[in-house]
Design a protein around this motif. Structure first.
Motif, mmCIF file in Angstrom:
data_model
loop_
_atom_site.group_PDB
_atom_site.id
_atom_site.type_symbol
_atom_site.label_atom_id
_atom_site.label_comp_id
_atom_site.label_asym_id
_atom_site.label_seq_id
_atom_site.Cartn_x
_atom_site.Cartn_y
_atom_site.Cartn_z
ATOM 1 N N LEU A 36 -4.268 -9.622 -3.327
ATOM 2 C CA LEU A 36 -2.937 -9.326 -3.882
ATOM 3 C C LEU A 36 -2.592 -7.850 -3.699
ATOM 4 C CD1 LEU A 36 -3.128 -11.429 -7.181
ATOM 5 C CD2 LEU A 36 -1.641 -11.885 -5.195
ATOM 6 N N ALA A 37 -3.595 -6.975 -3.775
ATOM 7 C CA ALA A 37 -3.358 -5.532 -3.677
ATOM 8 C C ALA A 37 -3.158 -5.067 -2.237
ATOM 9 C CB ALA A 37 -4.532 -4.771 -4.295
ATOM 10 N N ASN A 38 -3.530 -5.898 -1.278
ATOM 11 C CA ASN A 38 -3.469 -5.494 0.130
ATOM 12 C C ASN A 38 -2.027 -5.175 0.545
ATOM 13 O OD1 ASN A 38 -3.187 -5.794 3.087
ATOM 14 N ND2 ASN A 38 -5.398 -6.227 2.974
ATOM 15 N N ARG A 39 -1.807 -3.956 1.079
ATOM 16 C CA ARG A 39 -0.434 -3.514 1.377
ATOM 17 C C ARG A 39 0.095 -4.111 2.685
ATOM 18 N NH1 ARG A 39 1.164 -0.027 -2.326
ATOM 19 N NH2 ARG A 39 -0.313 1.375 -3.392
ATOM 20 N N HIS A 40 -0.722 -4.819 3.436
ATOM 21 C CA HIS A 40 -0.247 -5.431 4.689
ATOM 22 C C HIS A 40 -0.116 -6.945 4.576
ATOM 23 C CE1 HIS A 40 -0.679 -1.562 6.673
ATOM 24 N NE2 HIS A 40 -1.859 -1.461 6.103
ATOM 25 N N THR A 41 -1.069 -7.564 3.890
ATOM 26 C CA THR A 41 -1.052 -9.038 3.839
ATOM 27 C C THR A 41 -0.812 -9.566 2.425
ATOM 28 O OG1 THR A 41 -3.453 -9.024 3.525
ATOM 29 C CG2 THR A 41 -2.631 -9.169 5.808
ATOM 30 N N GLY A 42 -0.678 -8.628 1.452
ATOM 31 C CA GLY A 42 -0.455 -9.068 0.075
ATOM 32 C C GLY A 42 0.804 -8.421 -0.476
ATOM 33 N N ILE A 43 0.914 -8.407 -1.785
ATOM 34 C CA ILE A 43 2.074 -7.751 -2.421
ATOM 35 C C ILE A 43 1.926 -6.233 -2.269
ATOM 36 C CG2 ILE A 43 3.421 -7.495 -4.541
ATOM 37 C CD1 ILE A 43 2.048 -10.091 -5.523
ATOM 38 N N GLY A 44 0.725 -5.728 -2.473
ATOM 39 C CA GLY A 44 0.436 -4.309 -2.312
ATOM 40 C C GLY A 44 0.521 -3.533 -3.606
ATOM 41 N N CYS A 45 -0.558 -2.851 -3.955
ATOM 42 C CA CYS A 45 -0.559 -1.993 -5.154
ATOM 43 C C CYS A 45 -1.869 -1.209 -5.199
ATOM 44 C CB CYS A 45 -0.424 -2.819 -6.424
ATOM 45 S SG CYS A 45 -1.731 -4.044 -6.676
#
Ligand SMILES: N[C@H](CCC[C@H](N)C(=O)O)C(=O)O
Length: 270
Positions: A36-45
């Motif tokens: 979820l935190a992934n800035r490329h494949t998730g929402i990013g945080c």
């Protein structure tokens, strides 16, 4: 199953907030938090924040870094959730009970009482934590503070000159820190002002670190470098830290809701 989230930040230290009080959430695994935190494949945080019920406070708050590791405290996220709550709140966290209060200056958070003993940081072995007899290249003689999570603070003449992206992970993963460590490089600019940059455990360089500001302010106060109320200027903005005569730290600063959304859980379960 679709799950709702609120995207928030405190001085650019950004969060995805999930609220388990209003909808059923899956177990938050290291893998799910990192996805979820992934800035490329998730929402990013920088951190995933999960709210749910509590028997000892208004609600419980958990924090997961971008690498999926869980932390006992997150100052900026505590302000963000305080904003979301909209009124004073008592919040259960791994690092202890904290209270938030909206004010004209933003959100104030009572971050509790800092700890200084080597085994409370924790360090791998006993040593003085006010001026530690250790160093990494030009960064020497730091202080260590636990404010619900572990911090090492280096005081340096020019925080902007430190290659934090290179030396931060080296220190974070040093065996001296059995739970790793958040790395703070601070420059004292007056008895009421500190400039600070932070390499965060599990997330890297962030625009702001609330617990880092608290730990750095208290470390500087213990060394007699600043007064008991200081403004800490981070790349993302300014936090006001006060260390009361009762031993408790109060942090005050802004928090922002950026947007709301939802995601399909099955997309994130490998
Ligand atoms: N990286 C920290 C947690 C987030 C702290 C920071 N975002 C804050 O505002 O305090 C740790 O692993 O202890």
């Amino acid at each position: 199953m679709r799950i709702g989230f609120v995207k928030m930040h405190g001085l650019g230290n950004d969060f995805v907030v999930l609220d388990g009080r209003s909808e059923a959430l899956p177990e938050i695994t290291t893998t799910l938090a990192a996805a979820l935190a992934n800035r490329h494949t998730g929402i990013g945080c920088d951190q995933l924040v999960v709210l749910d019920g509590s028997d000892v406070a208004d609600f419980r708050m958990r924090f997961f870094n971008a690498d999926g590791s869980e932390s006992g405290a997150c100052g900026n996220a505590s302000r963000a959730v305080g904003l979301l709550h909209g009124r004073p709140a008592r919040i259960e966290t791994l690092g202890g009970i904290l209270t938030t209060e909206p004010s004209e200056a933003g959100i104030s958070v009572d971050m509790g009482v800092p700890r200084f003993d080597w085994d409370a940081i924790p360090l791998g072995f006993a040593m003085d934590t006010l001026t530690m007899p250790v160093g990494w290249e030009d960064l020497v003689g730091p202080t260590a503070v636990n404010v619900g999570n572990p911090h090492v603070i280096f005081f340096t003449p020019d925080t902007d000159a430190v290659d934090l992206a290179r030396i931060g992970p080296i220190i974070e993963h040093d065996p001296l820190f059995p739970q790793r460590i958040n790395v703070n490089v601070a420059t004292i600019t007056s008895r009421s002002a500190i400039r600070l940059r932070v390499w965060e455990r599990g997330s890297g360089i962030t625009l702001a670190c609330g617990t880092g500001a608290c730990a750095t302010a208290v470390g500087a106060m213990r060394r007699g470098l600043v007064d008991r109320r200081v403004e800490v200027t981070l790349p993302g903005g300014v936090l006001v830290i006060e260390w009361g005569t009762d031993g408790r730290i109060t942090m005050t600063g802004p928090a922002t809701e950026a947007f709301r959304g939802s995601f399909e859980l099955s997309d994130y379960l490998a």
